[in-house]
Design an enzyme around this catalytic site. Sequence first.
Site, PDB file in Angstrom:
ATOM      1  N   SER A 198      -3.870 -14.086 -25.203  1.00  0.00           N
ATOM      2  CA  SER A 198      -3.145 -15.491 -25.227  1.00  0.00           C
ATOM      3  C   SER A 198      -2.518 -15.741 -26.191  1.00  0.00           C
ATOM      4  CB  SER A 198      -4.360 -16.571 -25.304  1.00  0.00           C
ATOM      5  OG  SER A 198      -3.946 -17.624 -25.416  1.00  0.00           O
ATOM      6  N   TYR A 211     -12.575 -18.817 -29.210  1.00  0.00           N
ATOM      7  CA  TYR A 211     -11.637 -18.471 -28.207  1.00  0.00           C
ATOM      8  C   TYR A 211     -10.180 -17.539 -28.908  1.00  0.00           C
ATOM      9  CZ  TYR A 211      -8.232 -18.513 -24.327  1.00  0.00           C
ATOM     10  OH  TYR A 211      -7.172 -18.337 -23.330  1.00  0.00           O
TER      11      TYR A 211
END
Length: 326
Positions: A198, A211
């Site tokens: 990501s 995350y």
Amino acid sequence: MTSVPQQQDSNALYSAFAGLGAVMFALYAVKYSWAILRGVRIYILSEIWKVDVSKFGKWAVVTGATSGIGKAYAHELARRGLDVVLISRSLERLNQVACEIEQQHGRSTRVIQADFTDGHRIYQHIEEGLAGLEIGILVNNVGMNYAATLVFLLDVPNPGQRISDVLNCNVVSMSQMTRIVLPQMIQRKKGLIINISSEAGAHPHPMLTLYSATKGFVNYFSRCLDSEYRGEGITVQCVAPLLVSTNMTWNMGTNALVKRADDFAREALNTAGLSSFTSGCLSHALQHFVIDHLLPGWLRLAAFNVYQTATRKKTEAIFHGTCKQE
Ligand SMILES: NC(=O)c1ccc[n+]([C@@H]2O[C@H](COP(=O)([O-])OP(=O)(O)OC[C@H]3O[C@@H](n4cnc5c(N)ncnc54)[C@H](OP(=O)(O)O)[C@@H]3O)[C@@H](O)[C@H]2O)c1
């Protein structure tokens, strides 16, 4: 008045700086021209001049394959001629996606039900499910955030459990799935491993702390693995998207910046074999370029903080039913 030797010194200094400036300009011109040419090949020409991904082997394995980016990859791989193993938690959704793939693309499927938050004990079952298959492509896609909205670390509901869940799902799954699939790829001297990271892994993202850190792991894991096994015929690709409209992103509206999952998977798969680290599509690559190259670190972090705070307020309003999702 300046003396003649002083005048000569300052002329020499001026020439040296001018020479250095010209060299730096030439270096940057070559660097960015090369980046633009590569970008054209990877993101534009790849749409017509496609890499044949079926050459890697008969089967593809996709984790987190029942919705969002994973489901889109599973469909796209089947469309390009591979049989697909789907792995997720819900057997009902797995069977539904398998059925869609068989009907729409005429490829074989297998499903393996597994919950990646359950830690190392699930992998024997997965290994048994994959035994004997010629696996050409592994898409390590499964990933989760630790809360439905953006939150500070200590505001995560049941943080003791959720922290382990996120690490198991985002970090352990990738390492263990690679450990299971890689040996038979090495034996055949052929294989492609796609790890979904990501943009949150490229820079610190407050309110997505764990995350963001797990996606940083994905980046390093992919780059090291690529370097270790490239000589064995294995390609490892790290795909780091920005925003894709899925359950994880509250199915937000799509536009020039936010991609549909199926468009994203198609474009990202076009880059396989052409780039070992990619944002996956032209729109995201351009956004990454601006964030990564044009913003200084302090401004980037401040901008993320403002954006995350606004998104947090909006998603909290959605979850508490005080506003309607777009
Ligand atoms: N969407 C974005 O904007 C975006 C941006 C950057 C990176 N990513 C990354 O892209 C990947 C896919 O995200 P997404 O947006 O497509 O997510 P998503 O729509 O929420 O889909 C997640 C998939 O993973 C499965 N899954 C979730 N938890 C699982 C678990 N514990 N065990 C097994 N399967 C599980 C879900 O199926 P079941 O519920 O049936 O298990 C579903 O198929 C993630 O790694 C994410 O970090 C997404």
